[in-house]
Scaffold this active site. Sequence first.
Site, mmCIF file in Angstrom:
data_model
loop_
_atom_site.group_PDB
_atom_site.id
_atom_site.type_symbol
_atom_site.label_atom_id
_atom_site.label_comp_id
_atom_site.label_asym_id
_atom_site.label_seq_id
_atom_site.Cartn_x
_atom_site.Cartn_y
_atom_site.Cartn_z
ATOM 1 N N LYS A 157 25.600 -3.948 -1.132
ATOM 2 C CA LYS A 157 27.074 -4.009 -1.215
ATOM 3 C C LYS A 157 27.712 -3.260 -0.062
ATOM 4 C CE LYS A 157 26.947 -3.780 -6.291
ATOM 5 N NZ LYS A 157 27.234 -2.850 -7.401
ATOM 6 N N HIS A 179 5.578 6.042 11.357
ATOM 7 C CA HIS A 179 5.032 5.876 10.000
ATOM 8 C C HIS A 179 4.017 7.019 9.819
ATOM 9 C CE1 HIS A 179 3.635 4.191 6.356
ATOM 10 N NE2 HIS A 179 3.268 2.990 6.741
ATOM 11 N N ARG A 226 0.804 -1.224 0.000
ATOM 12 C CA ARG A 226 0.000 0.000 0.000
ATOM 13 C C ARG A 226 0.835 1.272 0.000
ATOM 14 N NH1 ARG A 226 -2.833 -4.081 1.895
ATOM 15 N NH2 ARG A 226 -0.874 -4.559 2.872
ATOM 16 N N THR A 227 1.816 1.322 0.872
ATOM 17 C CA THR A 227 2.533 2.590 1.050
ATOM 18 C C THR A 227 3.282 2.961 -0.225
ATOM 19 O OG1 THR A 227 2.726 2.086 3.385
ATOM 20 C CG2 THR A 227 4.139 3.841 2.543
ATOM 21 N N ARG A 232 11.565 3.720 3.271
ATOM 22 C CA ARG A 232 11.174 2.766 4.320
ATOM 23 C C ARG A 232 12.379 1.886 4.598
ATOM 24 N NH1 ARG A 232 5.901 -1.033 4.387
ATOM 25 N NH2 ARG A 232 5.056 0.946 5.131
HETATM 26 C C1 NCD Z 1 1.905 -1.107 8.180
HETATM 27 C C2 NCD Z 1 3.393 -0.902 8.283
HETATM 28 O O1 NCD Z 1 4.130 -1.167 7.334
HETATM 29 O O2 NCD Z 1 3.792 -0.443 9.342
HETATM 30 N N1 NCD Z 1 1.428 -1.277 6.892
HETATM 31 C C3 NCD Z 1 1.191 -0.169 6.125
HETATM 32 O O3 NCD Z 1 2.049 0.643 5.882
HETATM 33 N N2 NCD Z 1 -0.073 -0.013 5.695
HETATM 34 C C4 NCD Z 1 1.351 -2.070 9.142
HETATM 35 C C5 NCD Z 1 1.960 -3.430 9.277
HETATM 36 O O4 NCD Z 1 2.910 -3.788 8.593
HETATM 37 O O5 NCD Z 1 1.435 -4.177 10.118
#
Ligand code: NCD
Length: 312
Positions: free
Chosen positions: A88, A137, A59-60, A109
């Site tokens: 590397k 997040h 999703r993100t 991320r």
């Molecule tokens: C979450 C995350 O990556 O922190 N997912 C997201 O970004 N929608 C929640 C999760 O991984 O449980």
Amino acid sequence: MTNLLHGQDILSTKQFSRDELDLILETAEQYNRKLESGEKLTPMDNQVLATLFFEPSTRTRLSFETAMHKLGGDVVTIADPKTSSAAKGESMADSIRTVEGYADLIVIRHPEVGSAEEAAEAASLPILNAGDGAGQHPTQALLDIYTVKHEEGKLEDLTVTLVGDLKNGRTVHSLVYLLAQYEGVKLNFVAPEQLSLPRDIVKELGEVGTDVSEYTRMGEPLKETDVVYMTRIQEERFEDRQEYEELKGVYVLDKEKIEAAKEGLTIMHPLPRVNEIPSDVDDYEGAAYFRQAANGVPIRMALLALVSGRVN
Ligand code: NCD
């Protein structure tokens, strides 16, 4: 409205003032209306977004990339860390300084807490934190409050119950600071003792006067809950596999529990779900989690355009 976000990094929900939240929500709403009307948008024309994902994401990453495309911009991506020079041994600072040569904005991320700050220190362009380990997040939390506002019609005077792995869940660590900014919000935390919300966060919420209660079972708090925020037990953050196995099925929001809860319950989940919400709950009208995921697009459009100073 003045663009308070122009040039900012988006690293933690602790950084936002109430005026900034209002601006983000209002801008996202405007983009939502434009998306619905099918208007072609070009504020990010000739701009490139780099999405660097060193942890899994559906999703993100996709909603950030969709948001950039919908704004008329372009995207370059690292979705598989094994294919990047981090594999590397390249340092974060060197990777970021390299990507700066190609892009105008960076979404990152990474499994380490503090990695987005580290990237922001190395970078001279805006960094958006898409999850730093069990840390923060913030863009998820913004789409979460946008969803609460859509589903409940308001953000004030609500009881929100957060359930699951509150120790490791970065979406929870982010969301609570935003909810705490709204009048009359009561927060219930439901977690096994080993996975309770970190004490420093509970303390900070107390300091700003948020009404907080903690439970190990969800039956009682659900009787007064307007919005329940389910989360998965974060398997990848456990050192002890046995402990994960013992805890993974601990909270399941099934139809029976929904029947016993306050009427009109809104059910949210950042997704992915494992077994916290059986799929036969999906057709319940308060099941908002796929609408919540879709809300990632207008919120991330707002963030990309605001930090770039290119809203229109
Ligand atoms: C979450 C995350 O990556 O922190 N997912 C997201 O970004 N929608 C929640 C999760 O991984 O449980």
